[in-house]
Design a protein around this motif. Sequence first.
Motif, PDB file in Angstrom:
ATOM      1  N   PRO A 254      -1.895  -3.737  -7.529  1.00 54.59           N
ATOM      2  CA  PRO A 254      -0.983  -2.733  -6.968  1.00 54.59           C
ATOM      3  C   PRO A 254       0.275  -2.594  -7.826  1.00 54.59           C
ATOM      4  O   PRO A 254       0.741  -3.560  -8.430  1.00 54.59           O
ATOM      5  CB  PRO A 254      -0.642  -3.311  -5.596  1.00 54.59           C
ATOM      6  N   GLY A 255       0.798  -1.391  -7.872  1.00 57.81           N
ATOM      7  CA  GLY A 255       2.015  -1.136  -8.634  1.00 57.81           C
ATOM      8  C   GLY A 255       3.173  -0.690  -7.782  1.00 57.81           C
ATOM      9  O   GLY A 255       4.283  -0.519  -8.273  1.00 57.81           O
ATOM     10  N   SER A 256       2.921  -0.492  -6.487  1.00 59.88           N
ATOM     11  CA  SER A 256       3.979  -0.034  -5.590  1.00 59.88           C
ATOM     12  C   SER A 256       3.805  -0.692  -4.222  1.00 59.88           C
ATOM     13  O   SER A 256       2.714  -1.183  -3.906  1.00 59.88           O
ATOM     14  CB  SER A 256       3.917   1.489  -5.431  1.00 59.88           C
ATOM     15  N   PRO A 257       4.855  -0.700  -3.411  1.00 59.59           N
ATOM     16  CA  PRO A 257       4.729  -1.249  -2.063  1.00 59.59           C
ATOM     17  C   PRO A 257       3.659  -0.530  -1.242  1.00 59.59           C
ATOM     18  O   PRO A 257       2.957  -1.152  -0.445  1.00 59.59           O
ATOM     19  CB  PRO A 257       6.112  -1.053  -1.448  1.00 59.59           C
ATOM     20  N   GLU A 258       3.511   0.772  -1.453  1.00 60.85           N
ATOM     21  CA  GLU A 258       2.516   1.542  -0.711  1.00 60.85           C
ATOM     22  C   GLU A 258       1.103   1.086  -1.061  1.00 60.85           C
ATOM     23  O   GLU A 258       0.261   0.904  -0.189  1.00 60.85           O
ATOM     24  CB  GLU A 258       2.672   3.040  -0.992  1.00 60.85           C
ATOM     25  N   GLU A 259       0.836   0.889  -2.368  1.00 59.16           N
ATOM     26  CA  GLU A 259      -0.485   0.421  -2.790  1.00 59.16           C
ATOM     27  C   GLU A 259      -0.749  -0.982  -2.261  1.00 59.16           C
ATOM     28  O   GLU A 259      -1.863  -1.281  -1.818  1.00 59.16           O
ATOM     29  CB  GLU A 259      -0.584   0.423  -4.314  1.00 59.16           C
ATOM     30  N   LEU A 260       0.256  -1.842  -2.280  1.00 62.06           N
ATOM     31  CA  LEU A 260       0.109  -3.195  -1.755  1.00 62.06           C
ATOM     32  C   LEU A 260      -0.210  -3.168  -0.264  1.00 62.06           C
ATOM     33  O   LEU A 260      -1.069  -3.913   0.210  1.00 62.06           O
ATOM     34  CB  LEU A 260       1.375  -4.012  -2.013  1.00 62.06           C
ATOM     35  N   ALA A 261       0.452  -2.290   0.481  1.00 58.61           N
ATOM     36  CA  ALA A 261       0.203  -2.178   1.917  1.00 58.61           C
ATOM     37  C   ALA A 261      -1.227  -1.708   2.196  1.00 58.61           C
ATOM     38  O   ALA A 261      -1.902  -2.242   3.082  1.00 58.61           O
ATOM     39  CB  ALA A 261       1.205  -1.218   2.561  1.00 58.61           C
ATOM     40  N   ILE A 262      -1.703  -0.753   1.442  1.00 60.20           N
ATOM     41  CA  ILE A 262      -3.068  -0.259   1.629  1.00 60.20           C
ATOM     42  C   ILE A 262      -4.079  -1.362   1.353  1.00 60.20           C
ATOM     43  O   ILE A 262      -5.046  -1.547   2.106  1.00 60.20           O
ATOM     44  CB  ILE A 262      -3.335   0.979   0.742  1.00 60.20           C
ATOM     45  N   ILE A 263      -3.850  -2.130   0.293  1.00 59.77           N
ATOM     46  CA  ILE A 263      -4.745  -3.242  -0.038  1.00 59.77           C
ATOM     47  C   ILE A 263      -4.723  -4.274   1.086  1.00 59.77           C
ATOM     48  O   ILE A 263      -5.776  -4.752   1.527  1.00 59.77           O
ATOM     49  CB  ILE A 263      -4.336  -3.884  -1.380  1.00 59.77           C
ATOM     50  N   ALA A 264      -3.531  -4.616   1.551  1.00 60.72           N
ATOM     51  CA  ALA A 264      -3.404  -5.620   2.615  1.00 60.72           C
ATOM     52  C   ALA A 264      -4.108  -5.167   3.885  1.00 60.72           C
ATOM     53  O   ALA A 264      -4.818  -5.953   4.529  1.00 60.72           O
ATOM     54  CB  ALA A 264      -1.936  -5.904   2.893  1.00 60.72           C
ATOM     55  N   ILE A 265      -3.946  -3.908   4.261  1.00 62.23           N
ATOM     56  CA  ILE A 265      -4.594  -3.393   5.466  1.00 62.23           C
ATOM     57  C   ILE A 265      -6.104  -3.374   5.295  1.00 62.23           C
ATOM     58  O   ILE A 265      -6.853  -3.744   6.207  1.00 62.23           O
ATOM     59  CB  ILE A 265      -4.035  -1.998   5.828  1.00 62.23           C
ATOM     60  N   ASP A 266      -6.574  -2.985   4.122  1.00 59.02           N
ATOM     61  CA  ASP A 266      -8.010  -2.988   3.856  1.00 59.02           C
ATOM     62  C   ASP A 266      -8.584  -4.400   3.994  1.00 59.02           C
ATOM     63  O   ASP A 266      -9.614  -4.604   4.644  1.00 59.02           O
ATOM     64  CB  ASP A 266      -8.274  -2.445   2.449  1.00 59.02           C
ATOM     65  N   LEU A 267      -7.913  -5.393   3.424  1.00 58.61           N
ATOM     66  CA  LEU A 267      -8.374  -6.777   3.527  1.00 58.61           C
ATOM     67  C   LEU A 267      -8.287  -7.290   4.955  1.00 58.61           C
ATOM     68  O   LEU A 267      -9.150  -8.051   5.405  1.00 58.61           O
ATOM     69  CB  LEU A 267      -7.574  -7.671   2.580  1.00 58.61           C
ATOM     70  N   LEU A 268      -7.260  -6.870   5.688  1.00 56.32           N
ATOM     71  CA  LEU A 268      -7.117  -7.265   7.089  1.00 56.32           C
ATOM     72  C   LEU A 268      -8.314  -6.773   7.907  1.00 56.32           C
ATOM     73  O   LEU A 268      -8.888  -7.523   8.696  1.00 56.32           O
ATOM     74  CB  LEU A 268      -5.811  -6.705   7.651  1.00 56.32           C
ATOM     75  N   PHE A 269      -8.705  -5.514   7.711  1.00 59.49           N
ATOM     76  CA  PHE A 269      -9.847  -4.964   8.439  1.00 59.49           C
ATOM     77  C   PHE A 269     -11.148  -5.670   8.051  1.00 59.49           C
ATOM     78  O   PHE A 269     -11.991  -5.927   8.902  1.00 59.49           O
ATOM     79  CB  PHE A 269      -9.959  -3.457   8.211  1.00 59.49           C
ATOM     80  N   LYS A 270     -11.296  -5.998   6.768  1.00 59.96           N
ATOM     81  CA  LYS A 270     -12.499  -6.709   6.326  1.00 59.96           C
ATOM     82  C   LYS A 270     -12.556  -8.110   6.932  1.00 59.96           C
ATOM     83  O   LYS A 270     -13.626  -8.604   7.272  1.00 59.96           O
ATOM     84  CB  LYS A 270     -12.540  -6.797   4.806  1.00 59.96           C
TER      85      LYS A 270
END
Length: 63
Positions: free
Chosen positions: A23-39
């Motif tokens: 990730p290069g931005s807080p928004e990208e980091l949040a999307i990754i974190a949410i995706d991993l949370l759902f998985k």
Amino acid sequence: MAIVSIDADIKAKWPQGQCSYSPGSPEELAIIAIDLLFKALGTAAAQAFVSQVFEKYPHDHSA
């Protein structure tokens, strides 16, 4: 608004596979974190967790 730059290399592994993120931005980091949370938790548990976060911050802080 603050300008934040992120330099991260995230490697996630679970029994069904693995993935890598940069990730290069807080928004990208949040999307990754949410995706991993759902998985990790499944849809219902992840939605409940995200709802708790939104309850913690009930006001729109963008103004």
